[in-house]
Design a protein around this motif. Sequence first.
Motif, PDB file in Angstrom:
ATOM      1  N   ARG A   1       5.471   8.428  10.413  1.00  0.00           N
ATOM      2  CA  ARG A   1       5.670   7.278  11.293  1.00  0.00           C
ATOM      3  C   ARG A   1       5.176   5.981  10.659  1.00  0.00           C
ATOM      4  O   ARG A   1       5.463   4.889  11.165  1.00  0.00           O
ATOM      5  N   LEU A   2       4.429   6.079   9.569  1.00  0.00           N
ATOM      6  CA  LEU A   2       3.917   4.896   8.900  1.00  0.00           C
ATOM      7  C   LEU A   2       5.031   4.181   8.139  1.00  0.00           C
ATOM      8  O   LEU A   2       5.905   4.821   7.546  1.00  0.00           O
ATOM      9  N   THR A   3       4.964   2.864   8.138  1.00  0.00           N
ATOM     10  CA  THR A   3       5.857   2.098   7.282  1.00  0.00           C
ATOM     11  C   THR A   3       5.346   2.201   5.846  1.00  0.00           C
ATOM     12  O   THR A   3       4.189   2.581   5.611  1.00  0.00           O
ATOM     13  N   PRO A   4       6.191   1.850   4.847  1.00  0.00           N
ATOM     14  CA  PRO A   4       5.706   1.897   3.464  1.00  0.00           C
ATOM     15  C   PRO A   4       4.444   1.063   3.261  1.00  0.00           C
ATOM     16  O   PRO A   4       3.523   1.477   2.548  1.00  0.00           O
ATOM     17  N   ARG A   5       4.361  -0.119   3.882  1.00  0.00           N
ATOM     18  CA  ARG A   5       3.171  -0.944   3.706  1.00  0.00           C
ATOM     19  C   ARG A   5       1.958  -0.315   4.386  1.00  0.00           C
ATOM     20  O   ARG A   5       0.850  -0.342   3.857  1.00  0.00           O
TER      21      ARG A   5
ATOM     22  N   MET B   1      -3.252   2.482   4.114  1.00  0.00           N
ATOM     23  CA  MET B   1      -4.058   3.677   4.370  1.00  0.00           C
ATOM     24  C   MET B   1      -4.591   4.258   3.064  1.00  0.00           C
ATOM     25  O   MET B   1      -5.771   4.620   2.954  1.00  0.00           O
ATOM     26  N   ALA B   2      -3.727   4.340   2.056  1.00  0.00           N
ATOM     27  CA  ALA B   2      -4.134   4.926   0.769  1.00  0.00           C
ATOM     28  C   ALA B   2      -5.283   4.157   0.146  1.00  0.00           C
ATOM     29  O   ALA B   2      -6.162   4.736  -0.515  1.00  0.00           O
ATOM     30  N   LEU B   3      -5.317   2.845   0.336  1.00  0.00           N
ATOM     31  CA  LEU B   3      -6.391   2.045  -0.237  1.00  0.00           C
ATOM     32  C   LEU B   3      -7.636   2.045   0.639  1.00  0.00           C
ATOM     33  O   LEU B   3      -8.762   2.113   0.131  1.00  0.00           O
ATOM     34  N   VAL B   4      -7.441   1.991   1.941  1.00  0.00           N
ATOM     35  CA  VAL B   4      -8.579   1.982   2.867  1.00  0.00           C
ATOM     36  C   VAL B   4      -9.431   3.236   2.694  1.00  0.00           C
ATOM     37  O   VAL B   4     -10.664   3.179   2.706  1.00  0.00           O
TER      38      VAL B   4
ATOM     39  N   ILE C   1      -3.975  -7.354   6.738  1.00  0.00           N
ATOM     40  CA  ILE C   1      -4.478  -6.001   6.478  1.00  0.00           C
ATOM     41  C   ILE C   1      -5.149  -5.435   7.723  1.00  0.00           C
ATOM     42  O   ILE C   1      -4.986  -4.253   8.048  1.00  0.00           O
ATOM     43  N   LYS C   2      -5.887  -6.262   8.443  1.00  0.00           N
ATOM     44  CA  LYS C   2      -6.527  -5.801   9.680  1.00  0.00           C
ATOM     45  C   LYS C   2      -5.485  -5.295  10.671  1.00  0.00           C
ATOM     46  O   LYS C   2      -5.674  -4.265  11.323  1.00  0.00           O
ATOM     47  N   ALA C   3      -4.383  -6.021  10.784  1.00  0.00           N
ATOM     48  CA  ALA C   3      -3.319  -5.615  11.706  1.00  0.00           C
ATOM     49  C   ALA C   3      -2.693  -4.291  11.258  1.00  0.00           C
ATOM     50  O   ALA C   3      -2.460  -3.399  12.070  1.00  0.00           O
ATOM     51  N   HIS C   4      -2.418  -4.184   9.959  1.00  0.00           N
ATOM     52  CA  HIS C   4      -1.862  -2.931   9.425  1.00  0.00           C
ATOM     53  C   HIS C   4      -2.836  -1.780   9.660  1.00  0.00           C
ATOM     54  O   HIS C   4      -2.430  -0.669  10.032  1.00  0.00           O
TER      55      HIS C   4
ATOM     56  N   ALA D   1      -1.112  -2.701  -8.036  1.00  0.00           N
ATOM     57  CA  ALA D   1      -1.576  -4.004  -7.576  1.00  0.00           C
ATOM     58  C   ALA D   1      -0.396  -4.882  -7.212  1.00  0.00           C
ATOM     59  O   ALA D   1       0.666  -4.843  -7.845  1.00  0.00           O
ATOM     60  N   HIS D   2      -0.619  -5.668  -6.158  1.00  0.00           N
ATOM     61  CA  HIS D   2       0.377  -6.624  -5.704  1.00  0.00           C
ATOM     62  C   HIS D   2       1.729  -5.960  -5.448  1.00  0.00           C
ATOM     63  O   HIS D   2       2.775  -6.420  -5.925  1.00  0.00           O
ATOM     64  N   ALA D   3       1.685  -4.796  -4.720  1.00  0.00           N
ATOM     65  CA  ALA D   3       2.929  -4.097  -4.391  1.00  0.00           C
ATOM     66  C   ALA D   3       3.786  -4.984  -3.510  1.00  0.00           C
ATOM     67  O   ALA D   3       3.300  -5.827  -2.777  1.00  0.00           O
TER      68      ALA D   3
END
Length: 211
Positions: A141-145, A150-153, A173-176, A207-209
């Motif tokens: 259900r996650l979008t690519p972003r 999540m992967a970085l958090v 990022i907080k919203a994501h 970086a910078h995806a």
Amino acid sequence: MTDSPSLVFVVDDDESVCRALVRLIQSAGYRVETFGSAREFLDRMPAVSCPACLVLDIQMPDVSGLELARELNAALPIIFITGHGDIAMGVGAMKAGATDFLPKPVCDTDLLRAIEQALERAEQMRAIRRELDSLHDRADRLTPRERQVMALVVTGLLNKQVASELGTVEQTIKAHRRRVMAKMEATSLAQLIRIADKIGLSGAVGAHAQR
């Protein structure tokens, strides 16, 4: 006697052994299906929708019990039985994923105890698979972003560090991150980290995806 939906597969090329095992296992309340060879089991490969285990003779013509176990790759808990066992064979059986290794003639009490333990393990395996399926469904259900966030958090980066990595601002990022927590049904970062570990989601994001 147990009123059980569990299923025990018996694979043995000795018909008399099969008949005796069927009587014993059914007397304990389990359903039983028999196969005269490992090849027959592989060809018919029953679909399993309940806790199930396999009582398997090691030494059979064509395909051996050990070869069948390797083919199944731990899909079912296996109880090996053999009339010609030794230490080396027992070690091989355990490496192939056996939950038990019993000599013939099999002691009824020992076999029923081994079956009970194998079916408990089967239920645990089913519960793990159900949990993983549920977690993967949530991740889908996650979008690519959101997946990138999540992967970085879960690597321990702060929101501002994630924002820098992805070329955006901290507020975004907080919203994501809030949406990730909601979709993954996680109530804490620690829980999100455990989920990411279970589904194999790494922090390997460039970086910078692109957003």
